[in-house]
Design a protein around this motif. Structure first.
Motif, PDB file in Angstrom:
ATOM      1  N   VAL A   1      16.947  -2.744  -3.193  1.00  0.00           N
ATOM      2  CA  VAL A   1      16.272  -1.823  -4.106  1.00  0.00           C
ATOM      3  C   VAL A   1      17.288  -1.068  -4.954  1.00  0.00           C
ATOM      4  CG1 VAL A   1      14.694   0.137  -4.263  1.00  0.00           C
ATOM      5  CG2 VAL A   1      14.352  -1.597  -2.488  1.00  0.00           C
ATOM      6  N   MET A   2      18.373  -0.628  -4.345  1.00  0.00           N
ATOM      7  CA  MET A   2      19.387   0.117  -5.084  1.00  0.00           C
ATOM      8  C   MET A   2      20.122  -0.773  -6.087  1.00  0.00           C
ATOM      9  SD  MET A   2      19.166   3.291  -4.212  1.00  0.00           S
ATOM     10  CE  MET A   2      17.399   2.931  -4.208  1.00  0.00           C
TER      11      MET A   2
ATOM     12  N   TRP B   1      20.881  -1.936 -11.943  1.00  0.00           N
ATOM     13  CA  TRP B   1      20.702  -2.832 -13.089  1.00  0.00           C
ATOM     14  C   TRP B   1      19.809  -2.203 -14.154  1.00  0.00           C
ATOM     15  CZ3 TRP B   1      16.066  -5.179 -14.690  1.00  0.00           C
ATOM     16  CH2 TRP B   1      16.204  -6.090 -15.732  1.00  0.00           C
ATOM     17  N   ARG B   2      18.742  -1.518 -13.714  1.00  0.00           N
ATOM     18  CA  ARG B   2      17.823  -0.944 -14.694  1.00  0.00           C
ATOM     19  C   ARG B   2      18.464   0.205 -15.462  1.00  0.00           C
ATOM     20  NH1 ARG B   2      14.486   3.536 -13.017  1.00  0.00           N
ATOM     21  NH2 ARG B   2      15.542   4.549 -11.297  1.00  0.00           N
TER      22      ARG B   2
ATOM     23  N   THR C   1       7.938  -1.788 -11.733  1.00  0.00           N
ATOM     24  CA  THR C   1       8.760  -2.878 -11.192  1.00  0.00           C
ATOM     25  C   THR C   1       9.453  -2.447  -9.908  1.00  0.00           C
ATOM     26  OG1 THR C   1       9.153  -3.658 -13.444  1.00  0.00           O
ATOM     27  CG2 THR C   1      10.582  -4.529 -11.725  1.00  0.00           C
ATOM     28  N   MET C   2       9.940  -1.219  -9.885  1.00  0.00           N
ATOM     29  CA  MET C   2      10.594  -0.725  -8.682  1.00  0.00           C
ATOM     30  C   MET C   2       9.588  -0.622  -7.534  1.00  0.00           C
ATOM     31  SD  MET C   2      13.446   2.229  -8.601  1.00  0.00           S
ATOM     32  CE  MET C   2      14.678   2.261  -7.304  1.00  0.00           C
ATOM     33  N   GLY C   3       8.344  -0.240  -7.870  1.00  0.00           N
ATOM     34  CA  GLY C   3       7.307  -0.186  -6.859  1.00  0.00           C
ATOM     35  C   GLY C   3       7.003  -1.563  -6.291  1.00  0.00           C
ATOM     36  N   LEU C   4       6.984  -2.592  -7.163  1.00  0.00           N
ATOM     37  CA  LEU C   4       6.743  -3.962  -6.709  1.00  0.00           C
ATOM     38  C   LEU C   4       7.864  -4.449  -5.794  1.00  0.00           C
ATOM     39  CD1 LEU C   4       5.442  -5.601 -10.007  1.00  0.00           C
ATOM     40  CD2 LEU C   4       4.127  -5.275  -7.905  1.00  0.00           C
ATOM     41  N   ILE C   5       9.099  -4.188  -6.214  1.00  0.00           N
ATOM     42  CA  ILE C   5      10.243  -4.606  -5.390  1.00  0.00           C
ATOM     43  C   ILE C   5      10.228  -3.891  -4.048  1.00  0.00           C
ATOM     44  CG2 ILE C   5      12.764  -4.497  -5.211  1.00  0.00           C
ATOM     45  CD1 ILE C   5      12.876  -5.040  -8.210  1.00  0.00           C
ATOM     46  N   GLN C   6       9.928  -2.589  -4.072  1.00  0.00           N
ATOM     47  CA  GLN C   6       9.850  -1.846  -2.814  1.00  0.00           C
ATOM     48  C   GLN C   6       8.736  -2.397  -1.937  1.00  0.00           C
ATOM     49  OE1 GLN C   6      12.024   1.057  -1.998  1.00  0.00           O
ATOM     50  NE2 GLN C   6      11.290   0.210  -0.074  1.00  0.00           N
ATOM     51  N   GLY C   7       7.628  -2.811  -2.559  1.00  0.00           N
ATOM     52  CA  GLY C   7       6.530  -3.389  -1.805  1.00  0.00           C
ATOM     53  C   GLY C   7       6.915  -4.692  -1.126  1.00  0.00           C
ATOM     54  N   VAL C   8       7.629  -5.569  -1.849  1.00  0.00           N
ATOM     55  CA  VAL C   8       8.090  -6.832  -1.269  1.00  0.00           C
ATOM     56  C   VAL C   8       9.052  -6.562  -0.118  1.00  0.00           C
ATOM     57  CG1 VAL C   8       9.436  -8.922  -1.705  1.00  0.00           C
ATOM     58  CG2 VAL C   8       7.751  -8.162  -3.386  1.00  0.00           C
TER      59      VAL C   8
ATOM     60  N   GLY D   1       0.819  -1.206   0.000  1.00  0.00           N
ATOM     61  CA  GLY D   1       0.000   0.000   0.000  1.00  0.00           C
ATOM     62  C   GLY D   1       0.849   1.251   0.000  1.00  0.00           C
ATOM     63  N   GLY D   2       1.835   1.289   0.886  1.00  0.00           N
ATOM     64  CA  GLY D   2       2.709   2.454   0.941  1.00  0.00           C
ATOM     65  C   GLY D   2       3.487   2.658  -0.336  1.00  0.00           C
ATOM     66  N   SER D   3       3.970   1.550  -0.911  1.00  0.00           N
ATOM     67  CA  SER D   3       4.759   1.626  -2.137  1.00  0.00           C
ATOM     68  C   SER D   3       3.929   2.163  -3.304  1.00  0.00           C
ATOM     69  CB  SER D   3       5.328   0.245  -2.476  1.00  0.00           C
ATOM     70  OG  SER D   3       6.042   0.282  -3.689  1.00  0.00           O
TER      71      SER D   3
END
Length: 293
Positions: free
Chosen positions: A216-217, A222-223, A158-165, A52-54
């Motif tokens: 995350v970094m 990589w991106r 994708t970054m939002g998903l990774i941050q969420g996990v 939710g926060g992400s």
């Protein structure tokens, strides 16, 4: 070091705010039963808060970027440069198979640009005035292609998903470890009810959040290689290499707001584990070797 701490603090702010809300409304109590932790309930709550926060942050990313940089969206080009910017982004967006992003210019002395937005068909691409003043058109074209590639690759989502996990596991582990520590200190077998527990959880979320930001970094670095490769395909490899070489001449502090520095084309730090961007010489080497993905 100050810039790194501020950047990490921005990423943790939403989680900490949600933690306080959860405590104030007593939602934490539903994750305990029979004097023990309800791991399934705790994981569900952690996922709701973490993702939710992400995604709240992601949904607000365009608005935040515009308000914090003062970026002016080019609705009607005021001069030949703005007309060229819009035409170039439109051509690249068509080639990349995405919707036309909003194109904006923001006032900043350093050479930089960024792309953000929750939807690849409704994104924002912005460039600094410093970049327009110090780069030739071939180099600016490559920078725009790099940012359009970020959008086409779905990097923001994708970054939002990774941050969420990452957020989910930080919240989950902070509460599990916090309950164990609280019991050891206070002897409270119910867990999660005392003020000490809440303070322990806050501290653990900060510490675990800092460690988790390394993951995350790493993705962010990589991106950048992948967006460089995409920029080379859209604008030409030599143009992309020349643009990166020009960026190596940036001096002084990155003036992009901390919340969106990871989305800029230039934003690395000497402390590599916490850097959102690889060193420019590594990016150039990858392009020359054809290994950027």
């Amino acid at each position: 070091m100050r810039r790194i701490l501020l950047f990490i603090a921005t990423n943790l702010a939403v989680m900490l705010l949600l933690t306080i809300v959860v405590k104030l409304f007593g939602i934490d109590t539903y994750t305990y039963r029979n004097g023990g932790i309800n791991l399934q309930g705790l994981l569900v709550m952690s996922a709701v808060l973490g993702f939710g926060g992400s995604f709240i942050s992601l949904a607000m990313s365009k608005w935040i970027a515009k308000s914090q940089t003062g970026a002016r969206v080019i609705d009607s080009p005021a001069n030949a440069t703005e007309a060229w910017l819009v035409a170039t982004v439109r051509k690249q967006a068509d080639a990349a198979g995405i919707g036309m992003p909003e194109v904006a210019v923001y006032d900043a002395p350093e050479m930089n640009a960024f792309a953000t937005g929750m939807n690849r068909n409704s994104a924002l691409v912005a460039v600094s005035t410093g970049l327009l003043q110090q780069m030739n058109r071939d180099e600016v074209e490559a920078v725009l292609a790099h940012e359009v590639s970020h959008v086409a690759n779905g990097d923001m989502v994708t970054m939002g998903l990774i941050q969420g996990v990452v957020n989910t596991f930080v919240i989950f582990l902070a509460r599990v470890i916090g309950a164990v520590v609280d019991r050891a200190i206070s002897g409270n077998r119910e867990g999660g009810s005392g003020p000490a527990y809440f303070l322990i959880v806050i501290v653990l979320q900060l510490v675990l959040g800092v460690l988790a930001s390394i993951i995350v970094m790493a993705f962010s670095r990589w991106r950048e290689f992948r967006a460089d490769a995409g920029g080379a395909r859209l604008a030409g490899r030599e143009k992309m290499i020349n643009a990166l070489a020009r960026l190596s001449g940036n001096h002084g502090e990155n003036t992009l707001p901390k919340a969106i520095q990871a989305f800029g084309i230039s934003g690395g730090d000497l402390r590599k584990l916490f850097s959102s961007h690889p060193p420019i010489e590594e990016r150039i080497a990858a392009l020359r070797a054809g290994t950027a993905r």
